[in-house]
Structure formats: structure tokens, C-alpha cells
Enzyme design. Structure first.
Site, PDB file in Angstrom:
ATOM      1  N   LYS A  52     -92.413  62.115  61.656  1.00 48.68           N
ATOM      2  CA  LYS A  52     -92.823  63.306  62.402  1.00 48.68           C
ATOM      3  C   LYS A  52     -94.349  63.426  62.473  1.00 48.68           C
ATOM      4  O   LYS A  52     -95.073  62.696  61.780  1.00 48.68           O
ATOM      5  CB  LYS A  52     -92.203  64.543  61.730  1.00 48.68           C
ATOM      6  CG  LYS A  52     -90.669  64.512  61.741  1.00 48.68           C
ATOM      7  CD  LYS A  52     -90.087  65.799  61.178  1.00 48.68           C
ATOM      8  CE  LYS A  52     -88.567  65.735  61.197  1.00 48.68           C
ATOM      9  NZ  LYS A  52     -87.968  67.029  60.805  1.00 48.68           N
ATOM     10  N   TYR A  76     -83.444  68.477  69.782  1.00 49.83           N
ATOM     11  CA  TYR A  76     -83.021  69.473  68.791  1.00 49.83           C
ATOM     12  C   TYR A  76     -82.141  70.570  69.400  1.00 49.83           C
ATOM     13  O   TYR A  76     -82.065  71.667  68.833  1.00 49.83           O
ATOM     14  CB  TYR A  76     -84.243  70.089  68.117  1.00 49.83           C
ATOM     15  CG  TYR A  76     -84.829  69.214  67.008  1.00 49.83           C
ATOM     16  CD1 TYR A  76     -84.045  68.841  65.915  1.00 49.83           C
ATOM     17  CD2 TYR A  76     -86.144  68.778  67.040  1.00 49.83           C
ATOM     18  CE1 TYR A  76     -84.558  68.055  64.892  1.00 49.83           C
ATOM     19  CE2 TYR A  76     -86.670  67.997  66.014  1.00 49.83           C
ATOM     20  CZ  TYR A  76     -85.865  67.639  64.946  1.00 49.83           C
ATOM     21  OH  TYR A  76     -86.365  66.871  63.923  1.00 49.83           O
ATOM     22  N   PHE A 127     -85.953  79.139  63.771  1.00 48.24           N
ATOM     23  CA  PHE A 127     -87.107  78.244  63.661  1.00 48.24           C
ATOM     24  C   PHE A 127     -87.232  77.296  64.850  1.00 48.24           C
ATOM     25  O   PHE A 127     -88.129  76.446  64.864  1.00 48.24           O
ATOM     26  CB  PHE A 127     -87.043  77.444  62.345  1.00 48.24           C
ATOM     27  CG  PHE A 127     -85.786  76.623  62.160  1.00 48.24           C
ATOM     28  CD1 PHE A 127     -85.617  75.399  62.790  1.00 48.24           C
ATOM     29  CD2 PHE A 127     -84.762  77.083  61.342  1.00 48.24           C
ATOM     30  CE1 PHE A 127     -84.471  74.636  62.605  1.00 48.24           C
ATOM     31  CE2 PHE A 127     -83.600  76.337  61.155  1.00 48.24           C
ATOM     32  CZ  PHE A 127     -83.463  75.109  61.797  1.00 48.24           C
ATOM     33  N   ARG A 166     -80.591  59.036  54.448  1.00 45.73           N
ATOM     34  CA  ARG A 166     -80.658  60.436  54.015  1.00 45.73           C
ATOM     35  C   ARG A 166     -80.968  60.537  52.512  1.00 45.73           C
ATOM     36  O   ARG A 166     -81.664  61.448  52.080  1.00 45.73           O
ATOM     37  CB  ARG A 166     -79.376  61.163  54.394  1.00 45.73           C
ATOM     38  CG  ARG A 166     -79.274  61.269  55.927  1.00 45.73           C
ATOM     39  CD  ARG A 166     -78.034  61.972  56.393  1.00 45.73           C
ATOM     40  NE  ARG A 166     -78.017  63.385  56.045  1.00 45.73           N
ATOM     41  CZ  ARG A 166     -78.732  64.323  56.671  1.00 45.73           C
ATOM     42  NH1 ARG A 166     -79.524  64.007  57.674  1.00 45.73           N
ATOM     43  NH2 ARG A 166     -78.632  65.579  56.304  1.00 45.73           N
ATOM     44  N   THR A 189     -83.724  68.398  53.058  1.00 41.80           N
ATOM     45  CA  THR A 189     -84.577  68.919  54.144  1.00 41.80           C
ATOM     46  C   THR A 189     -85.780  69.653  53.585  1.00 41.80           C
ATOM     47  O   THR A 189     -86.906  69.494  54.067  1.00 41.80           O
ATOM     48  CB  THR A 189     -83.742  69.892  55.019  1.00 41.80           C
ATOM     49  OG1 THR A 189     -82.597  69.189  55.492  1.00 41.80           O
ATOM     50  CG2 THR A 189     -84.555  70.403  56.191  1.00 41.80           C
ATOM     51  N   ARG A 228     -89.391  62.882  51.209  1.00 42.59           N
ATOM     52  CA  ARG A 228     -89.793  64.278  51.419  1.00 42.59           C
ATOM     53  C   ARG A 228     -90.423  64.866  50.155  1.00 42.59           C
ATOM     54  O   ARG A 228     -91.356  65.661  50.238  1.00 42.59           O
ATOM     55  CB  ARG A 228     -88.603  65.102  51.905  1.00 42.59           C
ATOM     56  CG  ARG A 228     -88.302  64.804  53.391  1.00 42.59           C
ATOM     57  CD  ARG A 228     -86.998  65.370  53.810  1.00 42.59           C
ATOM     58  NE  ARG A 228     -86.774  65.306  55.244  1.00 42.59           N
ATOM     59  CZ  ARG A 228     -85.573  65.414  55.815  1.00 42.59           C
ATOM     60  NH1 ARG A 228     -84.494  65.590  55.062  1.00 42.59           N
ATOM     61  NH2 ARG A 228     -85.450  65.342  57.119  1.00 42.59           N
ATOM     62  N   ASN A 279     -91.516  68.222  57.376  1.00 40.10           N
ATOM     63  CA  ASN A 279     -90.882  67.448  56.309  1.00 40.10           C
ATOM     64  C   ASN A 279     -90.921  65.940  56.562  1.00 40.10           C
ATOM     65  O   ASN A 279     -90.095  65.193  56.066  1.00 40.10           O
ATOM     66  CB  ASN A 279     -89.464  67.962  56.035  1.00 40.10           C
ATOM     67  CG  ASN A 279     -88.549  67.834  57.229  1.00 40.10           C
ATOM     68  OD1 ASN A 279     -88.965  67.370  58.295  1.00 40.10           O
ATOM     69  ND2 ASN A 279     -87.297  68.215  57.080  1.00 40.10           N
ATOM     70  N   HIS A 282     -87.256  62.415  59.925  1.00 38.99           N
ATOM     71  CA  HIS A 282     -85.934  62.848  60.388  1.00 38.99           C
ATOM     72  C   HIS A 282     -84.991  61.668  60.257  1.00 38.99           C
ATOM     73  O   HIS A 282     -85.394  60.529  60.463  1.00 38.99           O
ATOM     74  CB  HIS A 282     -85.988  63.271  61.861  1.00 38.99           C
ATOM     75  CG  HIS A 282     -84.629  63.412  62.473  1.00 38.99           C
ATOM     76  ND1 HIS A 282     -83.895  64.577  62.377  1.00 38.99           N
ATOM     77  CD2 HIS A 282     -83.839  62.517  63.130  1.00 38.99           C
ATOM     78  CE1 HIS A 282     -82.713  64.394  62.969  1.00 38.99           C
ATOM     79  NE2 HIS A 282     -82.666  63.160  63.436  1.00 38.99           N
ATOM     80  N   GLU A 298     -78.386  60.042  69.036  1.00 39.39           N
ATOM     81  CA  GLU A 298     -79.851  60.069  68.866  1.00 39.39           C
ATOM     82  C   GLU A 298     -80.478  58.729  69.216  1.00 39.39           C
ATOM     83  O   GLU A 298     -81.569  58.677  69.792  1.00 39.39           O
ATOM     84  CB  GLU A 298     -80.196  60.488  67.427  1.00 39.39           C
ATOM     85  CG  GLU A 298     -79.835  61.939  67.142  1.00 39.39           C
ATOM     86  CD  GLU A 298     -80.123  62.366  65.713  1.00 39.39           C
ATOM     87  OE1 GLU A 298     -79.831  63.535  65.387  1.00 39.39           O
ATOM     88  OE2 GLU A 298     -80.641  61.549  64.911  1.00 39.39           O
TER      89      GLU A 298
HETATM   90  P1  CMP Z   1     -84.609  67.567  60.610  1.00 38.22           P
HETATM   91  O1  CMP Z   1     -83.883  66.716  59.629  1.00 38.22           O
HETATM   92  O2  CMP Z   1     -85.411  66.831  61.629  1.00 38.22           O
HETATM   93  O3  CMP Z   1     -83.597  68.542  61.365  1.00 38.22           O
HETATM   94  C1  CMP Z   1     -83.959  69.784  61.867  1.00 38.22           C
HETATM   95  C2  CMP Z   1     -85.347  70.186  61.489  1.00 38.22           C
HETATM   96  O4  CMP Z   1     -85.618  71.554  61.591  1.00 38.22           O
HETATM   97  C3  CMP Z   1     -85.593  69.866  60.020  1.00 38.22           C
HETATM   98  O5  CMP Z   1     -85.629  68.497  59.790  1.00 38.22           O
HETATM   99  C4  CMP Z   1     -86.874  70.622  59.778  1.00 38.22           C
HETATM  100  O6  CMP Z   1     -88.008  69.956  60.343  1.00 38.22           O
HETATM  101  C5  CMP Z   1     -86.591  71.881  60.608  1.00 38.22           C
HETATM  102  N1  CMP Z   1     -86.031  72.976  59.798  1.00 38.22           N
HETATM  103  C6  CMP Z   1     -84.840  73.030  59.189  1.00 38.22           C
HETATM  104  N2  CMP Z   1     -84.652  74.190  58.557  1.00 38.22           N
HETATM  105  C7  CMP Z   1     -85.774  74.904  58.782  1.00 38.22           C
HETATM  106  C8  CMP Z   1     -86.193  76.206  58.378  1.00 38.22           C
HETATM  107  N3  CMP Z   1     -85.414  77.004  57.644  1.00 38.22           N
HETATM  108  N4  CMP Z   1     -87.407  76.607  58.795  1.00 38.22           N
HETATM  109  C9  CMP Z   1     -88.193  75.816  59.554  1.00 38.22           C
HETATM  110  N5  CMP Z   1     -87.832  74.556  59.958  1.00 38.22           N
HETATM  111  C10 CMP Z   1     -86.646  74.122  59.569  1.00 38.22           C
END
Ligand code: CMP
Length: 142
Positions: free
Chosen positions: A11, A51, A59, A87, A93, A104, A114, A117, A128
Site C-alpha cells: 500500500k 474495495y 472508513f 495472511r 488487519t 503488519r 497497514n 493487502h 482480485e
Molecule cells: P485490507 O486488508 O486491505 O482490507 C480492507 C482495508 O480497510 C484494511 O486492509 C485496512 O486498510 C482498512 N480498514 C479496515 N478496518 C478499518 C478500520 N476500522 N478503520 C480504518 N480502516 C480500516
């Protein structure tokens, strides 16, 4: 175990902090090998499409803004049990909940920024991968 493919994204926060080599190096060490890769600065439309499943989340707008802030590296990783392994290597996450040594835990600054992905299921991996690499040659490594 079966050989699988999964979609990985480094990212904007990861690219901005020059973590591309470290992240890809870790995947290679763990036997998840890139079979397709490119750098792309996502448009708002591309990020919203990727997304879309999170569209109703509070968010969502912030996530799209973050993901379009600067370029990302998108890649297809191939290896044994690649979806679950990726993962595990990424960790939870929220970096505060991620296990020691995960990407992470090591690199992410928060639940949104984070760093990486990874697809969460075989169905989403197929979707994807197709989202970014439908017209691109992949180079099997196995
Ligand atoms: P990702 O695994 O790419 O999938 C969805 C993304 O949304 C996640 O990683 C984070 O970058 C973001 N995300 C998930 N939960 C939250 C949250 N509670 N607040 C802000 N961003 C979030």
C-alpha cells in the site's frame, strides 16, 4: 497443500517508506513467489471498485483517499497454500493485534495504513487477481 495464487498489494504507506524490497524479500523467503507484478497509482474509481465490498463501512472514503494517495505495488504471489500463508505473514488487519514478526506488526502504523493487502479467500483471490491482471502474462514458478 495445494499451489495457489493470491493478490498482494504493497500500500502507499509501504511504498512511501521504501519497504518494497523488504516486503517482497520476506515473501520470497517464505516461498511465496511473485508471478506477476506492477506499480500503479490507483484512480479513485479503481480504488472504489477494488474495495466495493466495504462501501457501506464508515472508513470507506478514508480508505479510498489513502489508497489513491501515491503509487502501490500490486502482485500475484504463487506458492503452497498461498492465500492463508500470505495472511499469516501479513498478520492481523490491526497491527496492535498482529503477531510478532508479521509484516503488519513490523511495519504498519495503524489499522488503515497497514502496509499490505492480501486476498482473504480463493473466491476473492480469483476476483482480485482478475481486477488487476486480466490482460497480463503471468510467469508460473512452481
Ligand atoms: P485490507 O486488508 O486491505 O482490507 C480492507 C482495508 O480497510 C484494511 O486492509 C485496512 O486498510 C482498512 N480498514 C479496515 N478496518 C478499518 C478500520 N476500522 N478503520 C480504518 N480502516 C480500516
Amino acid at each position: 497443500m495445494a499451489i495457489e495464487r493470491t493478490l498482494s498489494i504493497i500500500k502507499p504507506d509501504g511504498v512511501e517508506r521504501n519497504l518494497v524490497g523488504k516486503v517482497i524479500g520476506r515473501f520470497e523467503e517464505e516461498g511465496l513467489l511473485p508471478v506477476a507484478m506492477r506499480m500503479v497509482h490507483l484512480s479513485q474509481r479503481e480504488a472504489e471498485g477494488f474495495y466495493a465490498v466495504h462501501k457501506e463501512r464508515p472508513f470507506f472514503d478514508s480508505l479510498v483517499e489513502f489508497m489513491t494517495r501515491s503509487p502501490v505495488v500490486v502482485m500475484v504471489l504463487e506458492g503452497d497454500d498461498a492465500i492463508a500463508r500470505n495472511r499469516e505473514i501479513m498478520g492481523a488487519t490491526d497491527p496492535a493485534e498482529a503477531d510478532e514478526g508479521t509484516l503488519r506488526k513490523l511495519y504498519a502504523s495503524g489499522i488503515e495504513e497497514n502496509t499490505v493487502h492480501g486476498s482473504d479467500s480463493p473466491e476473492n483471490a480469483a476476483k482480485e487477481i482478475n481486477y488487476f491482471f486480466s490482460d497480463v502474462q503471468v510467469f508460473p514458478r512452481g
